[in-house]
Design a protein around this motif. Structure first.
Motif, mmCIF file in Angstrom:
data_model
loop_
_atom_site.group_PDB
_atom_site.id
_atom_site.type_symbol
_atom_site.label_atom_id
_atom_site.label_comp_id
_atom_site.label_asym_id
_atom_site.label_seq_id
_atom_site.Cartn_x
_atom_site.Cartn_y
_atom_site.Cartn_z
ATOM 1 N N VAL A 46 -113.049 9.801 89.126
ATOM 2 C CA VAL A 46 -114.079 8.769 88.985
ATOM 3 C C VAL A 46 -114.287 8.582 87.490
ATOM 4 N N CYS A 47 -114.056 7.367 87.000
ATOM 5 C CA CYS A 47 -114.088 7.112 85.559
ATOM 6 C C CYS A 47 -115.191 6.128 85.197
ATOM 7 N N LEU A 48 -115.876 6.408 84.094
ATOM 8 C CA LEU A 48 -116.873 5.500 83.539
ATOM 9 C C LEU A 48 -116.243 4.754 82.369
ATOM 10 N N TRP A 49 -116.296 3.436 82.443
ATOM 11 C CA TRP A 49 -115.683 2.577 81.431
ATOM 12 C C TRP A 49 -116.754 1.863 80.624
ATOM 13 N N ASP A 50 -116.584 1.843 79.318
ATOM 14 C CA ASP A 50 -117.432 1.050 78.429
ATOM 15 C C ASP A 50 -116.737 -0.292 78.212
ATOM 16 N N LEU A 51 -117.352 -1.357 78.725
ATOM 17 C CA LEU A 51 -116.771 -2.693 78.631
ATOM 18 C C LEU A 51 -117.609 -3.619 77.756
ATOM 19 N N SER A 52 -118.516 -3.050 76.974
ATOM 20 C CA SER A 52 -119.400 -3.873 76.150
ATOM 21 C C SER A 52 -118.697 -4.344 74.887
ATOM 22 N N GLU A 53 -119.073 -5.532 74.435
ATOM 23 C CA GLU A 53 -118.598 -6.095 73.170
ATOM 24 C C GLU A 53 -117.074 -6.085 73.063
ATOM 25 N N GLY A 54 -116.430 -6.410 74.174
ATOM 26 C CA GLY A 54 -114.975 -6.511 74.159
ATOM 27 C C GLY A 54 -114.232 -5.203 74.269
ATOM 28 N N ARG A 55 -114.966 -4.074 74.343
ATOM 29 C CA ARG A 55 -114.291 -2.786 74.460
ATOM 30 C C ARG A 55 -113.733 -2.602 75.869
ATOM 31 N N CYS A 56 -112.814 -1.677 75.987
ATOM 32 C CA CYS A 56 -112.216 -1.351 77.281
ATOM 33 C C CYS A 56 -111.706 0.087 77.203
ATOM 34 N N GLU A 57 -112.621 1.037 77.358
ATOM 35 C CA GLU A 57 -112.240 2.440 77.182
ATOM 36 C C GLU A 57 -113.005 3.338 78.131
ATOM 37 N N VAL A 58 -112.336 4.400 78.557
ATOM 38 C CA VAL A 58 -112.968 5.400 79.410
ATOM 39 C C VAL A 58 -113.838 6.303 78.538
ATOM 40 N N VAL A 59 -115.122 6.412 78.880
ATOM 41 C CA VAL A 59 -116.043 7.244 78.104
ATOM 42 C C VAL A 59 -116.323 8.574 78.789
ATOM 43 N N ASP A 60 -116.027 8.664 80.079
ATOM 44 C CA ASP A 60 -116.234 9.925 80.786
ATOM 45 C C ASP A 60 -115.509 9.855 82.121
ATOM 46 N N SER A 61 -115.290 11.014 82.733
ATOM 47 C CA SER A 61 -114.622 11.037 84.024
ATOM 48 C C SER A 61 -115.066 12.268 84.804
ATOM 49 N N VAL A 62 -114.914 12.184 86.116
ATOM 50 C CA VAL A 62 -115.238 13.282 87.024
ATOM 51 C C VAL A 62 -114.047 13.477 87.951
ATOM 52 N N TRP A 63 -113.570 14.703 88.061
ATOM 53 C CA TRP A 63 -112.488 15.019 88.985
ATOM 54 C C TRP A 63 -113.083 15.364 90.335
ATOM 55 N N THR A 64 -112.660 14.662 91.399
ATOM 56 C CA THR A 64 -113.232 14.879 92.726
ATOM 57 C C THR A 64 -112.423 15.869 93.549
ATOM 58 N N GLY A 65 -111.124 15.865 93.392
ATOM 59 C CA GLY A 65 -110.275 16.726 94.214
ATOM 60 C C GLY A 65 -110.049 16.208 95.616
ATOM 61 N N SER A 66 -110.618 15.042 95.933
ATOM 62 C CA SER A 66 -110.511 14.498 97.288
ATOM 63 C C SER A 66 -109.250 13.658 97.434
ATOM 64 N N VAL A 67 -108.527 13.866 98.526
ATOM 65 C CA VAL A 67 -107.316 13.096 98.797
ATOM 66 C C VAL A 67 -107.573 11.974 99.807
ATOM 67 N N GLY A 68 -108.813 11.839 100.280
ATOM 68 C CA GLY A 68 -109.143 10.828 101.273
ATOM 69 C C GLY A 68 -109.482 9.493 100.650
ATOM 70 N N PHE A 69 -110.018 8.605 101.489
ATOM 71 C CA PHE A 69 -110.377 7.268 101.065
ATOM 72 C C PHE A 69 -111.891 7.051 101.041
ATOM 73 N N CYS A 70 -112.669 8.127 101.097
ATOM 74 C CA CYS A 70 -114.125 8.013 101.115
ATOM 75 C C CYS A 70 -114.631 7.457 99.781
ATOM 76 N N GLN A 71 -115.340 6.338 99.826
ATOM 77 C CA GLN A 71 -115.872 5.728 98.614
ATOM 78 C C GLN A 71 -117.115 6.466 98.133
ATOM 79 N N CYS A 72 -117.287 6.508 96.818
ATOM 80 C CA CYS A 72 -118.470 7.128 96.220
ATOM 81 C C CYS A 72 -119.720 6.309 96.528
ATOM 82 N N SER A 73 -120.862 6.878 96.175
ATOM 83 C CA SER A 73 -122.137 6.176 96.286
ATOM 84 C C SER A 73 -123.016 6.598 95.118
ATOM 85 N N THR A 74 -123.773 5.643 94.554
ATOM 86 C CA THR A 74 -124.690 5.941 93.454
ATOM 87 C C THR A 74 -126.110 5.569 93.833
#
Length: 325
Positions: free
Chosen positions: A87-115
């Motif tokens: 699960v990756c957090l992307w900074d898309l402000s002011e024309g940027r396009c970069e991953v600022v953080d990530s979380v490894w889930t270890g899940s091989v299924g198709f279950c979608q996250c929830s916030t």
């Protein structure tokens, strides 16, 4: 009787793969946006004014994107989940396009996250864990672990989850492989209720916190409506013409329910009584995602449907003051 079905007001093409997930962000500034995630790993950010892709993000090393969301109402922070177990957090402000953080889930299924936003700038993120029945919840942006939820009984793989906020605090509803739905108290890390809603795996669910009522779908020819309380009530069901539902979504005003069908169709129901209203026919393959837009003006609100045919259809189905039942 169902009402005559409308036609899509326009379609978006060029996603480059099957559409797995859709997310609207229409309240931040003058540019209403639609995010889409594809089976080829690309994330398109569509400008709904020009009906063109404002930006294309190639994420998750080409692995399928199965969920996309934003952490606020402006084009600033996008959160993506891929089949690469990240699960990756992307900074898309002011024309940027970069991953600022990530979380490894270890899940091989198709279950979608929830916030779930718990306070300004702080969110809970729930995701399926490495173990078959495991759900992990962390807090963002700190990534501190809140809890790990594992049922006592053998319910099979966790298939879908939904965080929700009620007066007593955050709860989580989870659907499992054996057709069970389980309600968790996140704060107490305890099970509140269990109900067997389907004979087949729960493929999708959604919950209306205003009515304290949810609905779920599976590979069978019905939707199950339920309240997860101490009585484990199943309120009723809707029989479908064809089997298989990929996703369910309730419109923000609580009047409409949309279902994404394996039979290439989108179906609309009145949320109050689950009365069939329309069948939307456009796609030539399985519809995998549906989403209602969050425009501030109700008359501008749209329904989007994403399909394996690599197209997104957008529909205007607003009915001012109408009782959809």
């Amino acid at each position: 009787m169902s009402r005559p079905a409308p036609s899509p007001i326009y379609t978006l093409r060029g996603a480059g793969g099957a559409l797995n997930t859709l997310h609207f962000s229409c309240q931040g500034g003058d540019t209403p946006l639609l995010f889409s995630g594809s089976g080829k790993g690309s994330i398109h950010i569509w400008n709904l004014n020009t009906r063109r892709a404002l930006k294309i993000v190639e994420g998750h090393a080409g692995s399928s994107v199965i969920w996309v969301s934003t952490l606020d109402c402006v084009l600033c922070c996008c959160i993506l989940q891929g089949r690469d177990m990240q699960v990756c957090l992307w900074d898309l402000s002011e024309g940027r396009c970069e991953v600022v953080d990530s979380v490894w889930t270890g899940s091989v299924g198709f279950c979608q996250c929830s916030t779930l936003e718990t306070s300004p700038g702080n969110f809970l993120l729930a995701f399926a864990g490495e173990q078959t029945e495991e759900i992990k919840i962390i807090e963002l942006p700190s990534k501190s672990q809140v809890c790990t939820l594992v049922p006592d009984a053998k319910l099979g793989m966790v298939m879908c989850i939904k965080l929700l906020q009620v007066r007593s605090g955050p709860l989580l509803v989870a659907g499992y492989e054996d057709g069970s739905l389980l309600l968790w108290d996140v704060t107490q890390r305890s099970r509140l209720s269990l109900v067997k809603a389907h004979p087949e795996p729960v493929m999708c669910l959604t919950f209306d916190t205003k009515r304290l009522r949810g609905i779920s779908g599976s590979s069978e020819k019905k939707l199950s409506s339920w309240t997860l309380d101490r009585q484990n009530n199943l309120q009723g069901c809707v029989t479908l013409v064809n089997p298989g539902v990929s996703q369910l979504c309730v419109r923000g005003d609580g009047k409409l329910l949309a279902s994404a069908g394996w039979d290439h169709r989108v179906r609309l129901f009145g949320w109050k009584k689950l009365r069939p209203l329309a069948v939307l026919q456009y796609h030539t393959d399985m519809v995998q995602s549906v989403a209602f837009s969050d425009h501030q003006d109700p008359r501008q609100r749209l329904l989007a449907a994403g399909s394996r045919d690599q197209r997104i259809s957008l529909w205007s189905i607003y009915s001012e003051g109408g009782d959809t039942g």
